[in-house]
Design a protein around this motif. Sequence first.
Motif, mmCIF file in Angstrom:
data_model
loop_
_atom_site.group_PDB
_atom_site.id
_atom_site.type_symbol
_atom_site.label_atom_id
_atom_site.label_comp_id
_atom_site.label_asym_id
_atom_site.label_seq_id
_atom_site.Cartn_x
_atom_site.Cartn_y
_atom_site.Cartn_z
ATOM 1 N N UNK A 4 0.817 -1.217 0.000
ATOM 2 C CA UNK A 4 0.000 0.000 0.000
ATOM 3 C C UNK A 4 0.851 1.268 0.000
ATOM 4 N N UNK A 5 1.903 1.253 0.837
ATOM 5 C CA UNK A 5 2.662 2.504 1.011
ATOM 6 C C UNK A 5 3.882 2.616 0.098
ATOM 7 N N UNK A 57 10.606 0.921 10.717
ATOM 8 C CA UNK A 57 9.954 2.163 10.311
ATOM 9 C C UNK A 57 8.652 1.766 9.630
ATOM 10 N N UNK A 58 7.531 2.218 10.185
ATOM 11 C CA UNK A 58 6.218 1.844 9.661
ATOM 12 C C UNK A 58 5.381 3.095 9.374
ATOM 13 N N UNK A 59 4.357 2.920 8.556
ATOM 14 C CA UNK A 59 3.443 4.016 8.233
ATOM 15 C C UNK A 59 2.035 3.626 8.679
ATOM 16 N N UNK A 60 1.552 4.215 9.769
ATOM 17 C CA UNK A 60 0.211 3.888 10.262
ATOM 18 C C UNK A 60 -0.899 4.312 9.298
ATOM 19 N N UNK A 61 -2.037 3.674 9.439
ATOM 20 C CA UNK A 61 -3.223 3.993 8.640
ATOM 21 C C UNK A 61 -3.705 5.407 8.984
ATOM 22 N N UNK A 62 -4.054 6.184 7.952
ATOM 23 C CA UNK A 62 -4.567 7.549 8.121
ATOM 24 C C UNK A 62 -5.923 7.690 7.434
ATOM 25 N N UNK A 63 -6.791 8.504 8.030
ATOM 26 C CA UNK A 63 -8.049 8.842 7.358
ATOM 27 C C UNK A 63 -7.763 9.672 6.107
ATOM 28 N N UNK A 64 -6.780 10.571 6.210
ATOM 29 C CA UNK A 64 -6.381 11.406 5.081
ATOM 30 C C UNK A 64 -5.278 10.690 4.307
ATOM 31 N N UNK A 74 -4.021 11.192 1.524
ATOM 32 C CA UNK A 74 -3.108 12.042 0.752
ATOM 33 C C UNK A 74 -1.770 12.225 1.473
ATOM 34 N N UNK A 75 -1.744 11.942 2.782
ATOM 35 C CA UNK A 75 -0.513 12.124 3.557
ATOM 36 C C UNK A 75 0.507 11.020 3.283
ATOM 37 N N UNK A 76 0.047 9.882 2.727
ATOM 38 C CA UNK A 76 0.939 8.737 2.543
ATOM 39 C C UNK A 76 2.142 9.039 1.660
ATOM 40 N N UNK A 125 8.083 9.254 1.587
ATOM 41 C CA UNK A 125 9.349 9.950 1.331
ATOM 42 C C UNK A 125 10.179 10.033 2.619
ATOM 43 N N UNK A 126 9.522 10.303 3.734
ATOM 44 C CA UNK A 126 10.228 10.400 5.015
ATOM 45 C C UNK A 126 10.835 9.049 5.394
ATOM 46 N N UNK A 127 10.043 7.982 5.272
ATOM 47 C CA UNK A 127 10.533 6.646 5.623
ATOM 48 C C UNK A 127 11.676 6.222 4.706
ATOM 49 N N UNK A 128 11.560 6.532 3.425
ATOM 50 C CA UNK A 128 12.615 6.184 2.472
ATOM 51 C C UNK A 128 13.899 6.933 2.788
ATOM 52 N N UNK A 129 13.773 8.191 3.182
ATOM 53 C CA UNK A 129 14.945 8.983 3.558
ATOM 54 C C UNK A 129 15.626 8.395 4.796
ATOM 55 N N UNK A 130 14.837 8.036 5.799
ATOM 56 C CA UNK A 130 15.392 7.494 7.047
ATOM 57 C C UNK A 130 16.149 6.192 6.821
#
Length: 413
Positions: free
Chosen positions: A120-121, A304-311, A313-315, A320-325
């Motif tokens: 997904x991300x 490093x994970x990306x939590x589910x968001x209602x919005x 569009x933030x993904x 990009x932040x996770x890839x940079x880290x």
Amino acid sequence: MHSSSRRLLAAVAVSTVVAVVGTACSSGSGSSGAKGADSGTFTVWDPYPQFTKDSAWTKLLDDCGGKAGVKIKRTGYDTSDLANKTLLAAQQGNSPDVLVVDNPVVSTLAEAGVLTTTDDNKLDTSKVDPNLLAAGQSDGKTYGTPIGANTLALYYNKSVLKEAGVDIASVKDWPSLTAALEKVKKAGKKGITFSAIGTEEGSFQFLPWFWGADAELTRLDSDQAVSALSLWKGWLDKGYAPNSVLNNTQTTSWQEFAGGDFAFAENGTWQLAGAEKAGFEYGVLPVPAAAGGSAAAPTGGEFVTLPVQDDTDRYTTSQKLATCLTSTQNLYDTDTTLSYVAPTTEVQDKQVAANAALQPWVEAVKKAKGRTSDNLGTQYPKISEQLWKAVQSALSGSKSPKDALTSAQDAAK
């Protein structure tokens, strides 16, 4: 109650059982999640409250935010506190944009529906060592990427072994290690120290021996499991290991070794700085498997994970932040700061080139295994609790290794 709400409440209960393995940290202050942030501010939660605003870690977050064109609002929590706060934030629809979390907790959060998958991300995990990535996988899906790993190995005191006439090259399996401990005791020194405390730390330290016997966490009472617990019990009975292991944390066990009288100590990469200050020459040996070779040790470290968001569009920015880290250079810098072995061969090679002492740790990490691997997921904390109870029962003498593990298997069912 919706099924997702039930999963979250169940996950809160499980997360209180999953304990931290590693160094202790103080709690961080509260912070709002993504819902409370504007479009130009992204929230990051991590388990590093020890890092201040002027630390290299915080500067890295700000740098990655700058490259993505956003500001970073970062909060560091104690690891055990972080899992609970994440679950509660998810219930409120207010998860952080990026979550750095201890690897055994990933499956708990994933099962509760808190995390997005890499499908997904779009996080790229192609360079990550498969055994390390497995700690963040459940039911064939991947829920993040590791930022680094630590694990266990045997530190040894070169002068103690020399005095006892032990050639470390001869220590290749359990019989040869036990023979070395016998020589050390006869020379008037102490054999081996480790942590067998009745917490997750005790299970964490027992797992290399458990897995080194080819035992499986779904069968705690197997003959292989009994042989591993019998090994530890035999060491205590013969005086090769002290009775203090029953109450030792990994920190107090290390303090025993640092005193200079022990030949061996089972401990992790996080003690490297302490080893340099110990005042004696030391070496590092991967934990041997029963019949030779290196045993699988459990992996520590974060994802490093990306939590589910209602919005949703933030993904894009969160990715990009996770890839940079987790870029090659940033992994190298971060894992050096955290005393971690990097999760990719490319960065591991850079680490060893800069510090040859990391070579045995890289070997240990390549053999390491996630505690929730084998699709155990949220079953692991329940199994682990019965495992450490069995270790305590056997080493204290209240039950035989076989009876202790039989009881553990019955309870784990």
